[in-house]
Enzyme design. Structure first.
Site, PDB file in Angstrom:
ATOM      1  CB  SER A 107      -7.280   5.186 -72.067  1.00  0.00           C
ATOM      2  OG  SER A 107      -6.037   4.545 -71.887  1.00  0.00           O
ATOM      3  CE1 TYR A 130      -0.252   5.587 -74.725  1.00  0.00           C
ATOM      4  CE2 TYR A 130      -1.648   4.351 -73.226  1.00  0.00           C
ATOM      5  CZ  TYR A 130      -0.964   5.505 -73.547  1.00  0.00           C
ATOM      6  OH  TYR A 130      -0.997   6.568 -72.696  1.00  0.00           O
ATOM      7  CB  THR A 156      -1.220   7.647 -77.822  1.00  0.00           C
ATOM      8  OG1 THR A 156      -2.547   8.090 -77.567  1.00  0.00           O
ATOM      9  CG2 THR A 156      -0.251   8.425 -76.951  1.00  0.00           C
ATOM     10  CE  LYS A 252      -3.876  12.278 -76.086  1.00  0.00           C
ATOM     11  NZ  LYS A 252      -2.859  11.848 -75.136  1.00  0.00           N
ATOM     12  CG  HIS A 276       1.010  11.378 -72.533  1.00  0.00           C
ATOM     13  ND1 HIS A 276       0.896  10.486 -73.563  1.00  0.00           N
ATOM     14  CD2 HIS A 276       0.428  10.778 -71.462  1.00  0.00           C
ATOM     15  CE1 HIS A 276       0.293   9.390 -73.123  1.00  0.00           C
ATOM     16  NE2 HIS A 276      -0.008   9.548 -71.851  1.00  0.00           N
TER      17      HIS A 276
HETATM   18  C1  FNR Z   1      -3.392  10.758 -69.541  1.00  0.00           C
HETATM   19  N1  FNR Z   1      -3.117  10.830 -70.906  1.00  0.00           N
HETATM   20  C2  FNR Z   1      -3.234   9.708 -71.684  1.00  0.00           C
HETATM   21  N2  FNR Z   1      -3.093   9.778 -73.043  1.00  0.00           N
HETATM   22  C3  FNR Z   1      -3.261   8.691 -73.827  1.00  0.00           C
HETATM   23  O1  FNR Z   1      -3.139   8.802 -75.045  1.00  0.00           O
HETATM   24  N3  FNR Z   1      -3.570   7.489 -73.253  1.00  0.00           N
HETATM   25  C4  FNR Z   1      -3.712   7.318 -71.913  1.00  0.00           C
HETATM   26  O2  FNR Z   1      -4.005   6.228 -71.438  1.00  0.00           O
HETATM   27  C5  FNR Z   1      -3.503   8.454 -71.088  1.00  0.00           C
HETATM   28  N4  FNR Z   1      -3.609   8.345 -69.731  1.00  0.00           N
HETATM   29  C6  FNR Z   1      -3.629   9.495 -68.950  1.00  0.00           C
HETATM   30  C7  FNR Z   1      -3.916   9.398 -67.598  1.00  0.00           C
HETATM   31  C8  FNR Z   1      -4.027  10.543 -66.836  1.00  0.00           C
HETATM   32  C9  FNR Z   1      -4.370  10.446 -65.385  1.00  0.00           C
HETATM   33  C10 FNR Z   1      -3.811  11.814 -67.423  1.00  0.00           C
HETATM   34  C11 FNR Z   1      -3.947  13.084 -66.614  1.00  0.00           C
HETATM   35  C12 FNR Z   1      -3.498  11.907 -68.755  1.00  0.00           C
HETATM   36  C13 FNR Z   1      -2.917  12.149 -71.545  1.00  0.00           C
HETATM   37  C14 FNR Z   1      -4.248  12.781 -71.905  1.00  0.00           C
HETATM   38  O3  FNR Z   1      -4.866  12.125 -72.972  1.00  0.00           O
HETATM   39  C15 FNR Z   1      -4.074  14.257 -72.327  1.00  0.00           C
HETATM   40  O4  FNR Z   1      -3.076  14.348 -73.305  1.00  0.00           O
HETATM   41  C16 FNR Z   1      -3.723  15.163 -71.147  1.00  0.00           C
HETATM   42  O5  FNR Z   1      -4.452  14.787 -70.002  1.00  0.00           O
HETATM   43  C17 FNR Z   1      -4.013  16.618 -71.480  1.00  0.00           C
HETATM   44  O6  FNR Z   1      -3.615  17.463 -70.465  1.00  0.00           O
HETATM   45  P1  FNR Z   1      -4.604  17.997 -69.289  1.00  0.00           P
HETATM   46  O7  FNR Z   1      -5.906  18.400 -69.935  1.00  0.00           O
HETATM   47  O8  FNR Z   1      -4.779  16.860 -68.333  1.00  0.00           O
HETATM   48  O9  FNR Z   1      -3.836  19.133 -68.703  1.00  0.00           O
END
Ligand code: FNR
Length: 382
Positions: A107, A130, A156, A252, A276
């Protein structure tokens, strides 16, 4: 100790080992958390077609994501602050992914930097971007990802403004962070975690600190970050980023058929159907409920990937049957990481791999690339 057989077991262990503010940061969705819960719950309505007396030998989960071979159709999703679930968390997760033969996505908001991962793993990984208002910083980030040999860029698009997570505010995890007596207490109650944190130099957003003028300490970092997500982001920015990057591009945060068609027009290599993890638009549909119509809208003009709510190999298989070429896990690997570091991430991946393999076999399939709607019962099945 309780046997670890499913992701829930890792989750319980993570809850006991990670300070509450960071455990809650992972285990939460925005506002009422309705979409967060729906992501998991909506999988339950989808039923497999059981088949018997078909040859189930010589099975294979191997496939490709954006032209790159993977041992199973799953990658580690980008997650912010992963180095707070466990010291050096991103490095450990990247190592586990490398061993498992699946992609790791770093990330923008990681604790370990692009350069940290490159140096520690010596293996290509994916970088998630981002779009910040500071386009010079974004351009430099893209160049750094190229220099580190990242083999795909995950852009994203669903975080132009931030969904509010109540738990983070209550725990003082908002930007700027509030270190209250309560939050300090939460950390003191996890001595193993504290010791690990004292033993690493990686405790801040290392992709950012030192790379933006005027951002040196935690307080200047927090205000810079909070103000940087760009509400003006448009498809024109995607074109600019695609050109500057020049490699495999994955978009994404697509949850709508019309947006999926716009993504196809950019010439990107793949989209990730995602909300997300229920952390942004509360009240949006679950990811899995939107997947079939997005697959129908884009046909085979772009690779469709999926995330949101995956906690088992059965969930992975359901997403594949509904047309996703591959999937990502977020929380499922974070729980493993918080529970047991690198070994926990490996455990999470292997639990899901075994569930996926067994479930595929019991559906009467030998090759993961052959599953489809014919493996599901109505109304989801073909
Ligand atoms: C995320 N997600 C996320 N997505 C992204 O593009 N950049 C990011 O920095 C983050 N940070 C983030 C932190 C945490 C703690 C979580 C749980 C999620 C979203 C992530 O990439 C993904 O879309 C989801 O986590 C998918 O869902 P599940 O598998 O957690 O249910």
């Amino acid at each position: 100790m309780k046997q670890i057989l499913e992701i829930k077991d890792l989750q319980a262990l993570a809850k006991a080992r990670v300070p509450r503010m960071f455990y809650d940061y992972a285990d939460s969705g925005s506002f009422t958390e309705g979409t967060y819960r729906a992501n998991v719950d909506d999988f339950k309505q989808i039923k497999f077609r059981q088949r018997v007396a078909v040859d189930m030998t010589n099975r294979s989960l191997a496939t490709e994501m954006v032209g790159q071979p993977v041992s199973m159709p799953m990658a580690l999703a980008p997650t912010g602050l992963t180095g707070m679930q466990h010291p050096d968390g991103e490095i450990l997760a990247a190592r586990a992914a490398k061993k498992a033969g699946i992609p790791f996505t770093l990330s923008t908001m990681s604790i370990c930097s692009i350069e940290d991962i490159a140096e520690a793993t010596n293996h290509p990984f994916w970088f998630q971007l981002y779009v910040m208002k500071d386009r010079e910083f974004i351009g430099n980030l893209i160049d750094r990802a190229k220099a580190a040999n990242c083999s795909a860029l995950v852009l994203t698009l669903d975080l132009q403004v931030l969904g509010q997570r109540h738990k983070d505010i209550r725990n003082g995890l908002s930007a700027p962070p509030k270190f209250t007596a309560g939050s300090i207490m939460q950390m003191a109650m996890r001595p193993r975690w504290c010791l690990g944190m004292l033993g690493t130099k990686r405790r801040t957003f290392r992709n950012i600190v030192g790379h933006v003028k005027g951002v040196g300490d935690l307080s200047s970092l927090s205000s810079w970050t909070a103000d940087q997500f760009d509400p003006k982001l448009s498809w024109n920015d995607v074109a600019w980023i695609k050109e500057r990057w020049g490699g495999k591009l994955i978009i994404k945060g697509i949850l709508d058929a019309e947006d999926a068609r716009s993504a196809v027009s950019t010439g990107a290599d793949a989209i990730i159907v995602s909300n997300h993890g229920g952390r942004q638009l509360d009240g949006a549909s679950s990811s899995i409920a939107m997947l079939p119509q997005i697959v129908d809208a884009v046909g085979n003009r772009i690779e469709v990937h999926f995330d949101g709510g995956i906690r088992s190999g059965q969930d992975v298989l359901k997403a594949l049957c509904l047309g996703a070429k591959s999937t990502y896990i977020g929380r499922a690997f974070l729980y493993g990481l918080g529970a047991m570091g690198e070994e926990g991430v490996t455990r999470a991946i292997e639990i899901i791999r075994k569930e996926l393999d067994t479930t595929m076999a019991l559906c009467g399939e030998r090759l993961i690339t052959h599953v489809g709607r014919h493996n599901l019962l109505p109304p989801f099945g073909a």
